[in-house]
Design a protein around this motif. Structure first.
Motif, PDB file in Angstrom:
ATOM      1  N   GLN A  36       0.832  -1.210   0.000  1.00  0.00           N
ATOM      2  CA  GLN A  36       0.000   0.000   0.000  1.00  0.00           C
ATOM      3  C   GLN A  36       0.865   1.257   0.000  1.00  0.00           C
ATOM      4  O   GLN A  36       0.586   2.214  -0.748  1.00  0.00           O
ATOM      5  CB  GLN A  36      -0.936   0.009   1.204  1.00  0.00           C
ATOM      6  N   ARG A  37       1.901   1.263   0.798  1.00  0.00           N
ATOM      7  CA  ARG A  37       2.776   2.432   0.859  1.00  0.00           C
ATOM      8  C   ARG A  37       3.493   2.649  -0.468  1.00  0.00           C
ATOM      9  O   ARG A  37       3.650   3.792  -0.925  1.00  0.00           O
ATOM     10  CB  ARG A  37       3.788   2.265   1.994  1.00  0.00           C
ATOM     11  N   PHE A  38       3.900   1.573  -1.114  1.00  0.00           N
ATOM     12  CA  PHE A  38       4.574   1.691  -2.402  1.00  0.00           C
ATOM     13  C   PHE A  38       3.624   2.298  -3.443  1.00  0.00           C
ATOM     14  O   PHE A  38       4.019   3.170  -4.226  1.00  0.00           O
ATOM     15  CB  PHE A  38       5.069   0.326  -2.871  1.00  0.00           C
ATOM     16  N   ASP A  39       2.378   1.881  -3.425  1.00  0.00           N
ATOM     17  CA  ASP A  39       1.382   2.452  -4.338  1.00  0.00           C
ATOM     18  C   ASP A  39       1.212   3.953  -4.091  1.00  0.00           C
ATOM     19  O   ASP A  39       1.040   4.733  -5.036  1.00  0.00           O
ATOM     20  CB  ASP A  39       0.031   1.750  -4.173  1.00  0.00           C
ATOM     21  N   GLU A  40       1.278   4.359  -2.831  1.00  0.00           N
ATOM     22  CA  GLU A  40       1.168   5.780  -2.501  1.00  0.00           C
ATOM     23  C   GLU A  40       2.370   6.558  -3.048  1.00  0.00           C
ATOM     24  O   GLU A  40       2.214   7.670  -3.581  1.00  0.00           O
ATOM     25  CB  GLU A  40       1.072   5.957  -0.986  1.00  0.00           C
ATOM     26  N   LEU A  41       3.558   5.998  -2.922  1.00  0.00           N
ATOM     27  CA  LEU A  41       4.756   6.656  -3.433  1.00  0.00           C
ATOM     28  C   LEU A  41       4.704   6.816  -4.951  1.00  0.00           C
ATOM     29  O   LEU A  41       5.155   7.824  -5.500  1.00  0.00           O
ATOM     30  CB  LEU A  41       6.003   5.863  -3.034  1.00  0.00           C
ATOM     31  N   LEU A  42       4.122   5.835  -5.622  1.00  0.00           N
ATOM     32  CA  LEU A  42       4.040   5.880  -7.084  1.00  0.00           C
ATOM     33  C   LEU A  42       3.099   6.967  -7.597  1.00  0.00           C
ATOM     34  O   LEU A  42       3.146   7.330  -8.781  1.00  0.00           O
ATOM     35  CB  LEU A  42       3.584   4.517  -7.627  1.00  0.00           C
ATOM     36  N   LEU A  43       2.272   7.504  -6.709  1.00  0.00           N
ATOM     37  CA  LEU A  43       1.368   8.576  -7.121  1.00  0.00           C
ATOM     38  C   LEU A  43       2.112   9.871  -7.433  1.00  0.00           C
ATOM     39  O   LEU A  43       1.620  10.703  -8.199  1.00  0.00           O
ATOM     40  CB  LEU A  43       0.326   8.831  -6.026  1.00  0.00           C
ATOM     41  N   HIS A  44       3.306  10.039  -6.836  1.00  0.00           N
ATOM     42  CA  HIS A  44       4.026  11.295  -7.060  1.00  0.00           C
ATOM     43  C   HIS A  44       5.513  11.115  -7.358  1.00  0.00           C
ATOM     44  O   HIS A  44       6.247  12.106  -7.466  1.00  0.00           O
ATOM     45  CB  HIS A  44       3.868  12.218  -5.841  1.00  0.00           C
ATOM     46  N   LEU A  45       5.954   9.873  -7.541  1.00  0.00           N
ATOM     47  CA  LEU A  45       7.354   9.619  -7.869  1.00  0.00           C
ATOM     48  C   LEU A  45       7.456   8.671  -9.058  1.00  0.00           C
ATOM     49  O   LEU A  45       6.636   7.759  -9.198  1.00  0.00           O
ATOM     50  CB  LEU A  45       8.093   8.987  -6.681  1.00  0.00           C
ATOM     51  N   PRO A  46       8.467   8.856  -9.927  1.00  0.00           N
ATOM     52  CA  PRO A  46       8.728   7.841 -10.952  1.00  0.00           C
ATOM     53  C   PRO A  46       9.087   6.520 -10.290  1.00  0.00           C
ATOM     54  O   PRO A  46       9.548   6.491  -9.141  1.00  0.00           O
ATOM     55  CB  PRO A  46       9.935   8.413 -11.721  1.00  0.00           C
ATOM     56  N   TRP A  47       8.896   5.424 -11.009  1.00  0.00           N
ATOM     57  CA  TRP A  47       9.074   4.092 -10.417  1.00  0.00           C
ATOM     58  C   TRP A  47      10.439   3.932  -9.758  1.00  0.00           C
ATOM     59  O   TRP A  47      10.538   3.483  -8.613  1.00  0.00           O
ATOM     60  CB  TRP A  47       8.873   3.020 -11.492  1.00  0.00           C
ATOM     61  N   ASN A  48      11.495   4.277 -10.456  1.00  0.00           N
ATOM     62  CA  ASN A  48      12.837   4.079  -9.928  1.00  0.00           C
ATOM     63  C   ASN A  48      13.062   4.859  -8.640  1.00  0.00           C
ATOM     64  O   ASN A  48      13.668   4.362  -7.683  1.00  0.00           O
ATOM     65  CB  ASN A  48      13.865   4.474 -10.990  1.00  0.00           C
ATOM     66  N   SER A  49      12.543   6.088  -8.592  1.00  0.00           N
ATOM     67  CA  SER A  49      12.664   6.901  -7.376  1.00  0.00           C
ATOM     68  C   SER A  49      11.802   6.343  -6.254  1.00  0.00           C
ATOM     69  O   SER A  49      12.196   6.378  -5.076  1.00  0.00           O
ATOM     70  CB  SER A  49      12.251   8.348  -7.670  1.00  0.00           C
ATOM     71  N   ALA A  50      10.635   5.802  -6.624  1.00  0.00           N
ATOM     72  CA  ALA A  50       9.724   5.263  -5.613  1.00  0.00           C
ATOM     73  C   ALA A  50      10.308   4.024  -4.949  1.00  0.00           C
ATOM     74  O   ALA A  50      10.176   3.858  -3.725  1.00  0.00           O
ATOM     75  CB  ALA A  50       8.374   4.951  -6.250  1.00  0.00           C
ATOM     76  N   ILE A  51      10.950   3.150  -5.724  1.00  0.00           N
ATOM     77  CA  ILE A  51      11.499   1.937  -5.109  1.00  0.00           C
ATOM     78  C   ILE A  51      12.690   2.282  -4.216  1.00  0.00           C
ATOM     79  O   ILE A  51      12.888   1.681  -3.153  1.00  0.00           O
ATOM     80  CB  ILE A  51      11.864   0.875  -6.169  1.00  0.00           C
ATOM     81  N   ASP A  52      13.462   3.309  -4.593  1.00  0.00           N
ATOM     82  CA  ASP A  52      14.552   3.752  -3.720  1.00  0.00           C
ATOM     83  C   ASP A  52      13.988   4.320  -2.423  1.00  0.00           C
ATOM     84  O   ASP A  52      14.473   3.996  -1.326  1.00  0.00           O
ATOM     85  CB  ASP A  52      15.401   4.802  -4.433  1.00  0.00           C
ATOM     86  N   ALA A  53      12.952   5.154  -2.525  1.00  0.00           N
ATOM     87  CA  ALA A  53      12.326   5.720  -1.327  1.00  0.00           C
ATOM     88  C   ALA A  53      11.728   4.616  -0.458  1.00  0.00           C
ATOM     89  O   ALA A  53      11.800   4.666   0.777  1.00  0.00           O
ATOM     90  CB  ALA A  53      11.252   6.725  -1.728  1.00  0.00           C
ATOM     91  N   MET A  54      11.160   3.592  -1.107  1.00  0.00           N
ATOM     92  CA  MET A  54      10.561   2.487  -0.368  1.00  0.00           C
ATOM     93  C   MET A  54      11.613   1.720   0.425  1.00  0.00           C
ATOM     94  O   MET A  54      11.382   1.329   1.572  1.00  0.00           O
ATOM     95  CB  MET A  54       9.857   1.551  -1.342  1.00  0.00           C
TER      96      MET A  54
END
Length: 298
Positions: A36-54
């Motif tokens: 769920q948190r990863f899906d939230e990050l993808l709302l405002h980050l590109p995939w590569n940035s979102a997985i790093d943030a995750m």
């Protein structure tokens, strides 16, 4: 001089949904309870940035590198893929990976299954562990200082962090230079992939090359949408048993084509013996030269 065990075939694999039967990022995120948190990050980050943030958030929650590694080791990998990799390598093919996953996930999976030594090169998003023990995933093509990609590709199917087409161009140039210098045979490239990002490198392949798209997946649909745009010989695969069969058939066909070229274009029928060490050997049959489809220019 080219090495005697050089088959003149370079097999380039995508990783997610091609070597393993899942998306590695999603597999790890799901396994660690962070979907769920990863899906939230993808709302405002590109995939590569979102997985790093995750990965940063999971580290803050106390998830260790051992837990992350343990989760990706459970990713599904078919025995047919293992057999295809080992057989292709034993037949003298050079194997590479071109993937929008990341180096840590790929290296961990390959090491877990004893496959690391079969690949000569892996082009993917870099990964490292910082001093605090947190996994960092960075883009292959650095776009972090702007909103657009830095790789210069205008194709909408390429994500900002990695244009596989640009990597494929560099690879083809490298192979061409090495062949011209007599360091290797002129190579035929076989590319296997499934996703939208695999379309750009498909367009870089020449008529002597092969594209193996996974049927029913985005790259299959993109190729079918304009078949004339793809110069390579397209051979689809539906499941992993199919992947093994189709790939080994192509390798046999390339061996025949190389013999024909060497003999000046005469009709040659040859058989290729598959080493007994391979778990699922290819059929030991003679193969005739197959006619190539006529390519219509755009």
């Amino acid at each position: 001089m080219a090495a005697s065990n050089d088959a003149g075939v370079v097999v380039v694999f995508d990783f997610d949904k091609t070597i393993i039967d899942c998306d590695s990022d999603n597999w790890v995120v799901d396994a660690l309870g962070a979907s769920q948190r990863f899906d939230e990050l993808l709302l405002h980050l590109p995939w590569n940035s979102a997985i790093d943030a995750m990965m940063g958030e999971l580290h803050s929650q106390g998830k260790s590198m051992d837990e992350i590694a343990g989760s990706i080791r459970t990713a599904p990998l078919s025995r047919h893929v293992v057999a295809a990799i080992k057989t292709a390598h034993a037949l003298g093919c050079e194997l590479r990976i071109l993937s929008d996953a990341n180096a840590f996930f790929i290296d961990t999976v390959l090491a877990h299954h004893g496959l690391a030594g079969y690949f000569s090169e892996i082009s993917t998003n870099p990964a490292s562990v910082d001093a605090g023990g947190r996994l960092r995933i960075t883009p292959h093509h650095d776009f972090r200082h702007g909103s657009c990609s830095s790789h210069g590709c205008a194709l909408a199917t390429c994500p900002p962090n990695m244009c596989k087409g640009k990597v494929m161009e560099e690879m083809l140039q490298e192979l061409s230079v090495a062949a011209a210098a007599g360091m290797r045979r002129p190579s035929r490239v076989v590319y296997l992939g499934d996703g939208r990002g695999d379309y750009c490198p498909t367009l870089k392949l020449a008529e002597r090359d092969y594209m193996m798209p996974r049927k029913g997946y985005p790259v299959w649909d993109l190729i079918a949408g304009d078949r004339r745009a793809v110069r390579a010989d397209v051979r689809g695969w539906a499941d992993f048993k199919d992947l093994e069969t189709v790939l080994l058939d192509i390798i046999h066909e390339c061996a025949v084509a190389a013999m024909v070229e060497q003999d000046g274009g005469g009709q040659v029928v040859v058989g290729m013996v598959v080493p007994e060490c391979c778990a699922l050997p290819a059929p030991k049959v003679a193969m005739a030269v197959l006619p190539k489809a006529i390519h219509a220019s755009n």
